[in-house]
Scaffold this active site. Sequence first.
Site, PDB file in Angstrom:
ATOM      1  N   LYS A 199       0.829  -1.212   0.000  1.00 56.82           N
ATOM      2  CA  LYS A 199       0.000   0.000   0.000  1.00 56.82           C
ATOM      3  C   LYS A 199       0.863   1.260   0.000  1.00 56.82           C
ATOM      4  O   LYS A 199       0.605   2.215   0.717  1.00 56.82           O
ATOM      5  CB  LYS A 199      -0.918  -0.009   1.221  1.00 56.82           C
ATOM      6  N   CYS A 200       1.882   1.262  -0.830  1.00 53.72           N
ATOM      7  CA  CYS A 200       2.859   2.351  -0.881  1.00 53.72           C
ATOM      8  C   CYS A 200       2.785   3.033  -2.247  1.00 53.72           C
ATOM      9  O   CYS A 200       2.395   2.412  -3.232  1.00 53.72           O
ATOM     10  CB  CYS A 200       4.254   1.759  -0.661  1.00 53.72           C
ATOM     11  N   GLY A 201       3.178   4.278  -2.300  1.00 48.69           N
ATOM     12  CA  GLY A 201       3.244   4.987  -3.573  1.00 48.69           C
ATOM     13  C   GLY A 201       4.214   4.340  -4.554  1.00 48.69           C
ATOM     14  O   GLY A 201       4.106   4.534  -5.762  1.00 48.69           O
TER      15      GLY A 201
END
Length: 172
Positions: free
Chosen positions: A49-51
Amino acid sequence: MLNFLNKSTAQNSPTKSIYDIQINSLEGNPIDLSDYKGKNILFVNVASKCGFTGQYADLQKLYDDYQDKLMIIGVPCNQFGGQEPGTADEIQTFCEKNYGVSFLMTEKVDVKGNNQHPLYKWLTDKSLNGNSSSSVKWNFQKYLVNENGELVDYYFSMTNPTSAKITKHLNQ
C-alpha cells in the site's frame, strides 16, 4: 539514487557472509541464500500500500530479463507508514494477482530499529558487509549483492528497478 561508494577503494572483507544469514520465505520455509552463489541478489523491502508499490511490475520485468544472473528477493516490511499490514497469504495473493510476481518473497520483517532482521543488519552495516553503512529510508529501497556475496551498492526508493544504475552491474 546517489552512489556513495568509491569504487576505486578496495572493499574491506565482510565479517560475516550474506550466505550465512537465516530468513524464511513468505510461506515460512527456510531460504538458503547460498543457493544463489554465482548470481547477483537484489534485496528490496516491499509494501502493498505504498506509492512505490507499482515498482513490483518493474521488479518482475527485471527478474524476467535477468533471471539467469539475478535473484530478486522481496522483503515485506510494515515499518513505513503501516503500508504492509497484510498477512503472508494476503501479501502473496496481492503480489501474484496484481503484478504476477514470481521472484522470491520472504517473511515480513523489520528492516530497521531494535528488532532489525540480521539480513538488514548485514546490508546496512559496513562492519558486517565490508562495503558501506546505510539506513533504510522507506519502502522499496534496494540493495544489490554481487555473485560473490559482496554488497555492491544500495538505491533509494525513487530508483526504478530497471534503472541503468542497477542494470549496469548485471550487464558486466
